[in-house]
Structures are given as structure tokens and as C-alpha cells.
Design an enzyme around this catalytic site. Structure first.
Site, mmCIF file in Angstrom:
data_model
loop_
_atom_site.group_PDB
_atom_site.id
_atom_site.type_symbol
_atom_site.label_atom_id
_atom_site.label_comp_id
_atom_site.label_asym_id
_atom_site.label_seq_id
_atom_site.Cartn_x
_atom_site.Cartn_y
_atom_site.Cartn_z
ATOM 1 C CG HIS A 62 -1.947 1.088 1.172
ATOM 2 N ND1 HIS A 62 -2.759 1.301 0.077
ATOM 3 C CD2 HIS A 62 -2.281 2.047 2.076
ATOM 4 C CE1 HIS A 62 -3.558 2.320 0.303
ATOM 5 N NE2 HIS A 62 -3.288 2.801 1.512
ATOM 6 C CG HIS A 74 -3.855 6.466 2.058
ATOM 7 N ND1 HIS A 74 -4.374 5.258 2.462
ATOM 8 C CD2 HIS A 74 -4.322 7.365 2.963
ATOM 9 C CE1 HIS A 74 -5.110 5.415 3.544
ATOM 10 N NE2 HIS A 74 -5.096 6.693 3.871
ATOM 11 C CB CYS A 163 -2.739 3.069 -3.467
ATOM 12 S SG CYS A 163 -1.977 1.438 -3.287
#
Length: 214
Positions: A62, A74, A163
Site C-alpha cells: 500500500h 493515499h 494507490c
């Protein structure tokens, strides 16, 4: 007429990969809200505004852009921005149900959270991708400003608009996702390094970015 099989297979792949990526709520938890991470889990004194942060998960990573003052921008799948404009509700930590429904509906939000909520108990790597882009790293302030301008609801696709696309656009000027290039349809026959050479070209002025596409 387009063959629906590849499209269905792609959507199924997205769901399966996401389910592996999601950290489930603790067994026996009655509420949707996950427990908050321990405060001061990460020392933010080593982070600088515009840094690219990575949190390794089981099979995926992530990504976020550090904005300073313990804030990270994010992109996360989330169904709630498509259902309400109440910022207080949207800003709450995204639960597994919201996240999975966001993937199915292909909706997401570029949001700002604390470092602790962003990492969710994981370790953080800083600017680990810089080595892949050589001299294409933008200024730290430019990267942070790009991230701040994009905060809000957006389209989502695990394979095309995720992301990683968001942070590589912000820090390097070109949206790239190396981890999903490995599994996306049509990527198997590409030579090693081809996705990087293709994506490193800067978008033309006014061109739509992949993670903003409908």
C-alpha cells in the site's frame, strides 16, 4: 460486440486479489470499525513532506504520499463517497465492508489519514521506489502539492487505477503500477522493463490520468 469473458475474468481477479490484500477484522468483533492502532507507533521525524511511503502487505504493497504533520495522502477503494457527501462519515477509518464494496462499485477516495491509520500496524519504507526512476524524481513540495490537489472521490481499479498509480504520478510525474503489471491482462508477453519505459513518458498537458478516468 466485446467478448464479456475477459472483462468478467478481470473483475473476478481484482476481487480475489483484493480479498488477499485486505487485513480482516479480529475474530469475534461485533462492530465494523477496526480497533485504532497504538499511538506514536511510527517516528515521523524521519519523514519529509513529499516522501513516498510504502507499507508491505501479504501479497501487495500500500502506498501514500507524506504531507507533513503526521498526515498521509493515499488512495483507497471506498463505497461511502458514492453514497454520501458527509465528510465526517467519509473520514472515518475505512472498514473492510466499505473497501470491498468500493472495489465492486469501482469507486475510491484519495484521503488524508494519520501515519498510524495509513500503516495500520505495518512497517513503512520511505522512497524505496526512487531507484527505479533515476532522475525523474520531482521536487518534494511538488509531489506533496500534487497529492493535495487530488484529494477527494475518484474512480478505482486494482489493475489500472490504484494507490500505486496515484503515488508514482505525484512523485515521478507518470502513473505506474509495477505490482499489478505482473498480473494484468496482456502483460505476460511484455519484456522485463517494458512497462517502465512506456509509462515514464509524462502525460500531455490536460491529459486525463488513469486514476481519474471514469
Amino acid at each position: 460486440m466485446k467478448n464479456p469473458v475477459p472483462q468478467a475474468a478481470s473483475l473476478l481477479l481484482e476481487k480475489l486479489l483484493l480479498l488477499v490484500h485486505v487485513r480482516p477484522l479480529p475474530a469475534g468483533s461485533a462492530g465494523e470499525q477496526p480497533p485504532p492502532p497504538a499511538p506514536d507507533y511510527h517516528d515521523t521525524s524521519c519523514f519529509q513532506r513529499g516522501d513516498l511511503l510504502e507499507v508491505p502487505r501479504t501479497l501487495f504493497i500500500h502506498f501514500g504520499i507524506y504531507l507533513g504533520e503526521n498526515r498521509v495522502a493515499h488512495l483507497m477503494p471506498d463505497i461511502l463517497p458514492a453514497l454520501t457527501g458527509d465528510r465526517r462519515q467519509i473520514q472515518r477509518v475505512v472498514t473492510n465492508k466499505r473497501l470491498i464494496l468500493g472495489v465492486i462499485a469501482r469507486t475510491a477516495s484519495i484521503r488524508v489519514d494519520t501515519v498510524e491509520d495509513f500503516a495500520y500496524g505495518g512497517s513503512i519504507l520511505v522512497n524505496h521506489m526512487d531507484r527505479l526512476f533515476e532522475d525523474q524524481v520531482l521536487g518534494s513540495e511538488e509531489a506533496a502539492r500534487r497529492a493535495e490537489k487530488l484529494v477527494g472521490a475518484t474512480a478505482y481499479s486494482l489493475l489500472w487505477n490504484n494507490c500505486e498509480h496515484f503515488v508514482t504520478y505525484c512523485r515521478y510525474g507518470a502513473p505506474v503500477s509495477f505490482q499489478t503489471d505482473k498480473v494484468r491482462p496482456g502483460a505476460a508477453g511484455e519484456p522485463r522493463g517494458a512497462p517502465l519505459r512506456r509509462e515514464r513518458r509524462r502525460p500531455a498537458p490536460g491529459a486525463a490520468l488513469p486514476f481519474l478516468a471514469a
